[in-house]
Design an enzyme around this catalytic site. Structure first.
Site, PDB file in Angstrom:
ATOM      1  N   ASP A 233       6.715  26.852  18.798  1.00 45.50           N
ATOM      2  CA  ASP A 233       6.748  28.302  18.919  1.00 45.50           C
ATOM      3  C   ASP A 233       7.540  28.837  17.723  1.00 45.50           C
ATOM      4  O   ASP A 233       8.264  28.093  17.056  1.00 45.50           O
ATOM      5  CB  ASP A 233       7.372  28.727  20.248  1.00 45.50           C
ATOM      6  CG  ASP A 233       6.985  30.166  20.604  1.00 45.50           C
ATOM      7  OD1 ASP A 233       6.490  30.887  19.704  1.00 45.50           O
ATOM      8  OD2 ASP A 233       7.186  30.584  21.755  1.00 45.50           O
TER       9      ASP A 233
HETATM   10  C1  BGC Z   1       5.887  33.800  21.090  1.00 43.54           C
HETATM   11  C2  BGC Z   1       4.552  33.077  20.982  1.00 43.54           C
HETATM   12  C3  BGC Z   1       3.760  33.667  19.854  1.00 43.54           C
HETATM   13  C4  BGC Z   1       4.570  33.538  18.574  1.00 43.54           C
HETATM   14  C5  BGC Z   1       3.872  34.068  17.344  1.00 43.54           C
HETATM   15  C6  BGC Z   1       6.625  33.840  19.775  1.00 43.54           C
HETATM   16  O1  BGC Z   1       7.754  34.654  19.836  1.00 43.54           O
HETATM   17  O2  BGC Z   1       6.681  33.158  22.057  1.00 43.54           O
HETATM   18  O3  BGC Z   1       3.839  33.196  22.183  1.00 43.54           O
HETATM   19  O4  BGC Z   1       2.516  33.034  19.736  1.00 43.54           O
HETATM   20  O5  BGC Z   1       5.784  34.260  18.728  1.00 43.54           O
HETATM   21  O6  BGC Z   1       3.784  35.458  17.392  1.00 43.54           O
END
Ligand code: BGC
Length: 808
Positions: A233
């Site tokens: 993530d």
């Molecule tokens: C979120 C993810 C997301 C990623 C990219 C993160 O803060 O938890 O679900 O895909 O950001 O935007």
């Protein structure tokens, strides 16, 4: 030659540094390219219910603008369809839009289990039940990947709260982890073969998900056979070397070249086997080889996708109450339209999933073409809950005299968001008081809810009918009107329980974990598994939903492999039902919820029509994780297979005798885990479930690189405490204004080490150590280390970039 062999062959031609660079992002959304080897960058983009491709300013919080894309209903809405085929159709549309925008990896679907209705991202997730979540997510993945785009199911795993989401440690016993929190991912991986998966931010039992050998190597790769790329993530990578060894492939976003150097050094020092680096690099290369050629996808028919979004919204709505068959509303019914949500729809949630919609319908826009006659519109209340007597009075006046008052209530933007757990399940008093007043002047009051999750409903008696539309996407208004007028006969079924009160939920005393850990003390008893076992009354049970027709069930037969049941439409109009099959063990054995969902089938039936449907069961329906043998087992003996309309209405039951894999045995587990009495689990009982002492949750001692910035509140350095106060003031100001400041929330919940992972090389791990020293009150030594680190990193970056280009 297979792509796997080709990728392995390509790896042999790369230098150590080139292989290492592939494992860390180049920009917020791109991987490193290696032009000398003809390896291009991949483009990754959110997300779960629509494409969010940012070509200008980039952020992972849904703040800066993205290219327009269809905003489909969120996962929490689509889950109510209980229809993996429809989920696949949504997936195909998402994949087509991603392909048309040259996105190679679409970051979704999200399928974490709704552990508590307070979870800030529940609107992005499907269900409290892993079977339902897994089947629906598998549909999305099949659909997305059919368009030549890699899906990235997320967030693996046990990522159930937003508070300190990047630092918190989910403490959960292995059986619960396997049966509740991993199982849906297992379904997705084995049924739909996603090419990537996103690891969660949090730790699981002490180790960060992106470097967790149990999760990534043992379960995901060895047991489930996943051979794709594990993407961290955004900012969720802790130690890039540990990740590569454990099976974590790609850290995102851009950590700069510091990470690549760490990987190279680790291979030189033999802390990382080169074979592991090669395996991870090959995973990225395979993804590049499988990616569709940019610019080759057909253009998207935006109108067709809007129409699909409307159809899905209608299919997702759940009719929860319909006294005196007040719905559907006949053409010409004179309706007063009341509520701010009819004018300004709440159709998606805030955060990384937020889509810039191609169009946005409101009920007010469409009511004229619905066949209904609108007598008046009144906003009725302020969205943020501030009392407004004039709006209230105007709405009550509007309701008087209409045939029906349509009251659009819901949660406002601040109530649920990525980065922020909910603090209450109540609707604003301004809304519930308005409902009471409107119902007093017009008994035909129909409530339509827009919210990404459940709310307490002490006001239910005032509503003659209730439709929960969830967050229904850009075409949600049309879908809701279709249900209200009967153009679509509602067939949504709740994918989560509506509890009477927050205090009744199994995690009422433990959610969210506020210090270092999130303790899953309730064990297996999540959602209906808790309410049915502990005998706690609910407002609407899991699986519940009404229709404009009625259904009856007959002729249940079952074996260990399948159940067959006949469903009959006993009403006067065509409709769809979701017949649900649960299993229950009838003789003593290991602790388990009184019943668990084992299968379901959606059937469309004309009036009077009957159909026999077969629901596959098999070992997965009866198994439990046996920690002693480290394997799934099925207990021998008598089991009951039940079928019906929802978890609390299962009129048919037959017994089956299973040969099983082990004899049924009673276990030495605290009694509360047999009875489901899990709201107040003492340490000793939780320790018994865990099989180890409960880890210390307390936040004490000096701050470390893995502590959230929010801990600066109690830092020794006055400078750090000031920084905290500024951040907290900005957070509170945004909340008072009714719109969460996602940047600030992110920062407060983010550990210090993520500064190095998210600043594209501006800050190195060495500099983070310096910053942490400053925060702990050692200003001069910390500042010195930070400055030295800065100079060293700049110099090293220039040299590494030259080597990567091949000019050194
Ligand atoms: C979120 C993810 C997301 C990623 C990219 C993160 O803060 O938890 O679900 O895909 O950001 O935007």
């Amino acid at each position: 030659m297979s792509e796997a062999t080709r990728a392995a062959g390509q790896v042999e031609n790369l230098t150590l540094l080139e292989k290492a660079a592939l494992l860390t992002g180049k920009t917020v959304w791109e991987t490193h390219d290696l032009p000398r080897h003809g390896v291009r960058s991949l483009w990754l983009a959110d997300g779960p219910h629509g494409v969010r491709k940012q070509t200008g300013a980039a952020d992972h919080l849904g703040i800066a603008e993205s290219q327009p894309a269809t905003c489909f209903p969120t996962a929490a809405a689509v889950a109510n369809t209980w229809d993996p085929e429809l989920a696949e159709e949504v997936g195909r549309a998402l994949g087509a839009e991603a392909a048309a925008q040259d996105v190679d990896v679409l970051l979704g679907p999200g399928l974490n289990i709704k552990r508590s209705p307070l979870g800030g991202r529940n609107f992005e997730y499907f269900s409290e039940d892993p079977l339902l979540a897994g089947r629906l997510a598998a549909g999305y993945v099949r659909g997305i990947q059919s368009a030549g785009v890699a899906a990235c199911p997320k967030h693996f795993a046990a990522n159930s709260q937003e508070l300190r989401r990047m630092a918190s440690d989910s403490v959960v016993d292995e059986r619960t982890l396997r049966e509740v929190y991993l199982s849906a991912f297992g379904t997705v991986v084995t049924e739909a073969r996603p090419r990537t998966i996103m690891s969660a931010y949090n730790r699981v039992n002490g180790t960060y998900a992106h470097e967790n050998p149990f999760l990534l190597r043992q379960v995901l790769r060895e047991e489930w056979g996943f051979d794709g790329a594990v993407v961290s993530d955004w900012g969720g990578s802790n130690d890039v070397v540990a990740a590569a060894a454990a099976g974590g492939t790609l850290e995102m976003p851009a950590a700069g070249l510091d990470s690549a150097r760490q990987l190279v050094a680790a291979v030189h020092d033999r802390r990382l086997a080169e074979a592991d680096l090669d395996a991870r690099a090959a995973e990225v290369l395979r993804l590049v080889a499988d990616a569709r050629e940019p610019g080759t996808a057909p253009a998207v028919d935006a109108a067709a996708h809007h129409a699909l979004a409307r159809r899905v919204a209608a299919r997702s709505a759940v009719l929860l109450k319909n006294d005196d068959a007040v719905l559907p509303l006949a053409a010409g019914t004179r309706v007063a339209v009341i509520g701010d949500f009819a004018r300004t729809p709440r159709y998606q949630g805030a955060g990384s999933s937020a889509v810039n919609p191609t169009r946005l319908d409101s009920v007010l826009d469409l009511i004229g073409s619905s066949g209904l006659t609108m007598t008046a519109f009144a906003a009725g209340f302020r969205r943020d809950g501030t009392p407004d007597a004039a709006l209230h009075a105007e709405a009550v006046e509007a309701a008087r005299g209409a045939d029906v008052a349509l009251l659009f209530l819901g949660l406002d933007e601040i109530a649920e968001s990525e980065g922020l757990d909910r603090s209450t399940l109540e609707l604003h008093a301004a809304q519930t008081e308005l409902l009471a007043a409107v119902a007093a002047v017009n008994p035909n009051t129909v409530v339509v809810l827009s919210a990404g999750g459940v709310v307490e409903m002490p006001w239910l008696a005032s509503a003659k009918a209730l439709v929960h539309g969830y967050l229904a996407g850009q075409a949600g208004a049309g879908g809701l009107l279709d249900v209200l007028t009967g153009a679509v006969n509602p067939a949504g079924r709740l994918a989560e329980t509506v509890p009477v009160r927050l205090a009744d939920t199994p995690t009422a005393t433990t959610f969210p974990g506020r210090q270092r850990t999130a303790e899953y003390r309730e064990g297996l008893y999540v959602g209906y598994r808790y309410y049915t076992t502990a005998g706690v009354a609910v407002t609407f049970p899991f699986g519940f939903g009404l229709s404009y027709t009625t259904f009856a069930y007959s002729d249940l037969s079952a074996t260990a492999d399948a159940a067959t049941v006949t469903v009959t439409n006993t009403g006067a109009v065509a409709g769809a039902d979701v017949v649900q099959v649960y299993v229950s063990r009838t003789t003593p054995g290991v602790h388990r919820p009184v019943r668990t969902l084992a299968g379901f089938a959606r059937v469309e039936l004309g009036p009077g029509e009957s159909r026999a449907v077969t629901v596959p069961l098999g070992d997965a329906a009866f198994r439990h994780w046996d920690a002693a043998t480290g394997a799934w087992q099925v207990e021998q003996g008598a089991w009951r297979v039940l079928a019906g309309a929802h978890v609390d209405d299962l009129p048919l039951a037959v017994d089956v005798e299973l040969v099983g894999t082990v004899p049924a045995r009673t276990e030495d587990v605290p009694k509360r885990y047999m009875t489901g009495d899990v709201q107040h689990v003492p340490d000793e009982d939780f320790a018994a479930l865990l099989g180890r002492p409960v880890p210390d949750a307390a936040w004490t001692g000096p701050l470390g690189a893995n502590d959230a910035l929010g801990r600066m509140q109690t830092a020794p350095s006055p400078l750090a405490r000031l920084a905290y106060r500024i951040l907290a003031a900005l957070r509170d100001r945004a909340e008072r204004r009714g719109k969460p400041d996602l940047n600030i929330l992110f920062l407060l919940n983010m550990p210090f080490r993520a500064i190095a992972k998210m600043t594209n090389g501006m800050v190195s791990a060495e500099m983070v150590d310096g910053i942490v020293r400053i925060v702990n009150g050692h200003f001069f030594s910390g500042a010195g280390a930070t400055v030295r680190g800065f100079v060293r990193t700049r110099r090293a970056d220039r040299a590494t970039a030259r080597r990567l280009r091949g000019d050194a």
